[in-house]
Write a protein that holds these residues in place. Structure first.
Motif, PDB file in Angstrom:
ATOM      1  N   VAL A 153       0.833  -1.211   0.000  1.00 34.84           N
ATOM      2  CA  VAL A 153       0.000   0.000   0.000  1.00 34.84           C
ATOM      3  C   VAL A 153       0.868   1.262   0.000  1.00 34.84           C
ATOM      4  O   VAL A 153       0.754   2.104  -0.898  1.00 34.84           O
ATOM      5  N   ARG A 154       1.748   1.382   0.974  1.00 32.15           N
ATOM      6  CA  ARG A 154       2.543   2.605   1.117  1.00 32.15           C
ATOM      7  C   ARG A 154       3.333   2.974  -0.143  1.00 32.15           C
ATOM      8  O   ARG A 154       3.373   4.151  -0.511  1.00 32.15           O
ATOM      9  N   PRO A 155       3.908   1.988  -0.871  1.00 32.93           N
ATOM     10  CA  PRO A 155       4.657   2.379  -2.083  1.00 32.93           C
ATOM     11  C   PRO A 155       3.804   3.110  -3.121  1.00 32.93           C
ATOM     12  O   PRO A 155       4.346   3.788  -3.991  1.00 32.93           O
ATOM     13  N   GLN A 156       2.478   3.005  -3.013  1.00 35.00           N
ATOM     14  CA  GLN A 156       1.626   3.715  -3.980  1.00 35.00           C
ATOM     15  C   GLN A 156       1.625   5.220  -3.743  1.00 35.00           C
ATOM     16  O   GLN A 156       1.236   6.000  -4.616  1.00 35.00           O
ATOM     17  N   PHE A 157       2.021   5.650  -2.516  1.00 38.11           N
ATOM     18  CA  PHE A 157       1.983   7.090  -2.271  1.00 38.11           C
ATOM     19  C   PHE A 157       3.217   7.644  -1.557  1.00 38.11           C
ATOM     20  O   PHE A 157       3.337   8.860  -1.396  1.00 38.11           O
ATOM     21  N   SER A 158       4.143   6.771  -1.128  1.00 38.23           N
ATOM     22  CA  SER A 158       5.323   7.288  -0.427  1.00 38.23           C
ATOM     23  C   SER A 158       6.508   6.354  -0.623  1.00 38.23           C
ATOM     24  O   SER A 158       6.362   5.131  -0.618  1.00 38.23           O
TER      25      SER A 158
END
Ligand SMILES: N[C@@H](CCC(=O)N[C@@H](CS)C(=O)NCC(=O)O)C(=O)O
Length: 220
Positions: free
Chosen positions: A115-120
């Motif tokens: 999830v996090r790699p999609q925005f950070s």
């Protein structure tokens, strides 16, 4: 039957709620939602002050948290999936255990790998992830040992205990969780995967729109 609307996304917790609703053949209207989209968050807080999915709206009244939603749908549609089961206390034990022990470290891998790699790009520290892995292994061992000689966690058929404890397992490979090391868990989860509602809960449901539209059924 009351009017039931289930707001969902394709993430971890709404996946469990949608799978439970599908399994019980609950007559809900499934509504894709993006509660963290800046254009939706304010309106969504009128359904759930946490601005998270899943949310079940029953005759205009909101119920949030996947477990509460599964409990309510079971009351309406299939009581022995949880509150009406003769061993309901044991099902609650597993629901509580997974929320406190197994799902948080598993969820950290889900979040940081998927999830996090999609925005950070901000990676957590190696120490943090090692600690989460230690926790995951400790609790996965507990589960693996318990499943030895058992088909299901409680009683002779699938219950919400199985769905809830398995929250992160459909994502294990992509999240880098070492599930293959736990033979009994793999056997049990392969068996869960034979249930269409668990394997593919979003089958036939509307995709999240590319263009964010005003949230259906909600006035801010
Ligand atoms: N404790 C809540 C957690 C709900 C939650 O964290 N929902 C996340 C998905 S796992 C969410 O709504 N994220 C925004 C999204 O999916 O659009 C539950 O079990 O229902």
């Amino acid at each position: 039957m009351p009017d039931l609307k289930l707001y969902f996304s394709r993430n971890l917790n709404p996946r469990v709620a949608v799978a439970a609703a599908k399994y019980m053949d609950a007559p809900v209207e499934y509504i894709p939602a993006s509660p963290r989209h800046p254009d939706h968050t304010a309106a969504f807080r009128s359904l759930n002050p946490n601005a998270l999915v899943p949310v079940l709206v029953e005759d205009g009244v909101s119920l949030w948290e996947a477990d509460a939603i599964a409990f309510r749908l079971a009351q309406l549609c299939q009581p022995d999936f949880w509150p009406g089961h003769p061993d309901a206390a044991h099902i609650t034990m597993w629901v509580s255990w997974s929320a406190a022990h197994l799902t948080p470290p598993g969820g950290a891998f889900y979040f940081h790998r998927l999830v996090r790699p999609q925005f950070s790009d901000e990676e957590p520290s190696a120490e943090f992830m090692e600690g989460e892995m230690r926790q995951f292994r400790e609790h996965a061992s507990t589960l693996n040992n318990f499943l030895t000689g058992r088909d299901w966690l409680v009683g002779k058929g699938p219950t919400y205990a199985d769905f809830r404890v398995a929250t992160v397992f459909p994502f294990a490979k992509d999240a880098g969780l070492p599930l293959a090391e736990y033979r009994e868990i793999c056997r049990w989860h392969d068996q869960l995967m034979q249930i269409e509602a668990w394997r593919d809960p979003f089958l036939g449901l509307a995709e999240h729109p590319d263009q964010i539209k005003p949230l259906e059924g909600v006035t801010a």
